[in-house]
Write a protein that holds these residues in place. Structure first.
Motif: not given
Lengths: 192, 216
Positions: A135-138, A140-141, A144, A146-148, B176, B203, B205
Motif C-alpha cells: 500500500x502506498x502509505x507503507x 512511502x514510509x 523514506x 515524504x512526497x514525489x 491501512x 509523516x 502523505x
C-alpha cells in the motif's frame, strides 16, 4: 557533496500538457504522441515488486551510476517531469548510466496501474520500471519518502549521493539538478 | 594568537547558530518543529467571497490544513475532514483550508466548485503568495497543522493513520484499512483539556505542494 536544490519550476511544455490532460481523462497513455525514440513500446515493462524486492534489484545496480525516478500517475509534477527522464536516459545510456523508474500508484487500483503501464509505453520508457505492490502509505514510509516526484541518484559504489526531493518548500529540486548530479558523478569516474 | 582564538570563537558561535536552525525542523518537516508560532497572514480570499486574516481567528484552537482540489489524496479524505469539523462543532476550534498551488484546478474558481461539491464546512482560502505554506514547511496535501490558544504548533501531519485516496472508479481506498488513530481529533481534545498532545508529529502523505521558484 549533494547539490544545492532549488524550488521546483514546473515546465509547462506543450508535451507535458498533452500528457497531463491524457492522464486526467484516464485515456490510454499509449495514444500519446510518440516520444523521440524509435524503440518499440513492446519493450516497456512494469514489474510488480515489494519494497524488499526493489531493494534487491537496486543492489544489483551497484557498479554503475543509477538514476531512480519515483513517480505515480496521480502525481502531476511526476508526469510533467517524466519526459525529461526519458531524454536523459537516451543521452546518458551510452555513458553507462542506468535509469530506473519506481511507480507508486495504488497497486489495488487496476485502472491506475493500467494507466501507468500505458503512460510508460507512450513514453517509450524502455528502461526497468517497477511497481511497488505494498500500500502506498507503507511504501512511502519504507522508502523514506515524504512526497514525489523524487529522484535518487546512486554512485557506482552503490552510495546514495543525491536525494532530490520536494521535501523543503524553499529547496525543491529541478530538472537541471538531475542533470548536474549525473554530470558530477560521471566526472568522478576514472578515465579509461 | 588572539585573532586566531577570536576567529575560532566566531566560527563556534556560527556553528551553534546553524545547529539550532537545523534543529528547528521537525522529524518530517524541513522548516518548523512543534512549538513554532503560527505565521501571520492577512486578507486571504476565501471561497465564500470573504477574506481571512490570522487576526480574525478568535477560537482557542486553530487547524490549518493544506489542500489541493486536484489531488486524489485530498479527494479521498475530504469526507473525513468534513466529518471531523462537524464532530467538533460547538467547540472553540476553527478549521481553515489553504490552497497554495498555482495550477488552474487548485485556484479559487476551482476551489469554490470543489468546496461546494464536497460540502466543505470550513473556511477555504487561497494563498497565492504561498508564504503560509513555505513558512510552515507544508509539502503535501492534505497536511494538518494544529495550533493551541498560544498559537504555538501542537501537532502536524496526517488526520489519521490510514491515508485514503480516491480511485479512478470513484471509490475511496484506505491504505491501512479503517483508521484507528485520529491524530487531529486527539490533538484538539488534548489541547482543549490542557493536556499534552499524545502524538505531536506524523509523516504526512499525499500530493506534493508545488512551490514557485523565485525566478518563476
Amino acid at each position: 557533496m549533494p547539490l544545492p536544490r532549488r524550488p521546483t519550476l514546473l515546465r509547462h511544455s506543450a508535451l507535458a500538457t498533452v500528457i497531463v490532460a491524457m492522464i486526467a481523462c484516464a485515456g490510454p497513455a499509449a495514444d500519446a504522441p510518440p516520444a523521440a525514440t524509435g524503440r518499440d513500446a513492446a519493450a516497456v515493462e512494469l514489474r510488480p515488486v515489494t519494497v524488499e524486492e526493489w531493494r534487491i534489484e537496486l543492489a544489483r545496480l551497484e557498479g554503475r551510476i543509477a538514476v531512480v525516478d519515483m513517480w505515480a500517475t496521480w502525481c502531476i509534477p511526476c508526469i510533467e517531469r517524466f519526459p525529461h527522464m526519458v531524454e536523459l536516459f537516451h543521452r546518458y545510456e551510452a555513458e553507462g548510466v542506468t535509469f530506473v523508474s519506481v511507480c507508486l500508484d495504488d497497486p489495488g487500483d487496476e485502472q491506475a496501474v493500467a494507466s501507468a503501464r500505458r503512460f510508460l509505453e507512450g513514453q517509450r520508457a524502455v528502461f526497468a520500471n517497477y511497481l511497488i505492490t505494498e500500500n502506498t502509505a507503507d511504501a512511502f514510509e519504507k522508502l523514506d519518502l515524504l512526497s514525489i516526484p523524487a529522484v535518487f541518484i546512486y554512485a557506482a559504489d552503490g552510495e546514495l549521493r543525491y536525494r532530490l526531493t520536494a521535501d523543503d518548500p524553499n529547496d525543491q529540486f529541478t530538472d537541471s539538478d538531475v542533470e548536474a548530479a549525473i554530470s558530477n558523478l560521471l566526472g568522478e569516474l576514472p578515465l579509461v | 594568537m588572539t585573532k586566531k582564538l577570536t576567529r575560532m570563537f566566531v566560527c563556534l558561535v556560527g556553528l551553534l547558530i546553524l545547529g539550532s536552525a537545523v534543529a528547528s525542523a521537525g522529524q518530517y518537516n524541513a522548516v518548523v518543529d512543534i512549538g513554532a508560532p503560527m505565521p501571520e497572514f492577512s486578507d486571504l480570499p476565501a471561497t465564500d467571497g470573504s477574506t481571512l486574516s490570522s487576526d480574525d481567528l478568535e477560537e482557542d484552537i486553530v487547524v490549518l490544513v493544506f489542500l489541493a482540489n486536484h489531488c486524489p489524496w485530498v479527494k479521498g479524505m475530504d469526507a473525513d475532514l468534513v466529518a471531523l469539523v462537524d464532530e467538533l462543532e460547538g467547540q472553540s476550534v476553527r478549521f481553515v483550508g489553504v490552497s497554495v498551488n498555482h495550477r488552474d484546478d487548485d485556484r479559487l474558481p476551482a476551489m469554490k466548485e470543489h468546496a461546494l461539491a464536497n460540502g466543505y464546512n470550513f473556511t477555504y482560502v487561497f494563498d497565492e503568495s504561498q508564504a503560509l505554506g513555505r513558512r510552515l514547511g507544508a509539502t503535501t496535501t492534505p497536511e494538518y497543522f494544529v495550533f493551541g490558544k498560544d498559537r504555538r504548533l501542537a501537532y502536524m501531519g496526517l488526520i489519521h493513520n490510514s491515508p485514503a485516496s480516491k480511485r479512478r472508479d470513484g471509490t475511496v481506498n484506505y491504505t491501512r484499512g479503517e483508521p484507528t488513530d485520529f491524530y487531529v481529533r486527539d490533538a484538539v481534545a488534548a489541547l482543549s483539556a490542557g493536556d499534552e498532545v499524545p502524538v505531536a508529529e506524523t509523516r504526512s502523505h499525499g500530493c506534493s505542494v508545488e512551490y514557485q521558484r523565485a525566478d518563476g
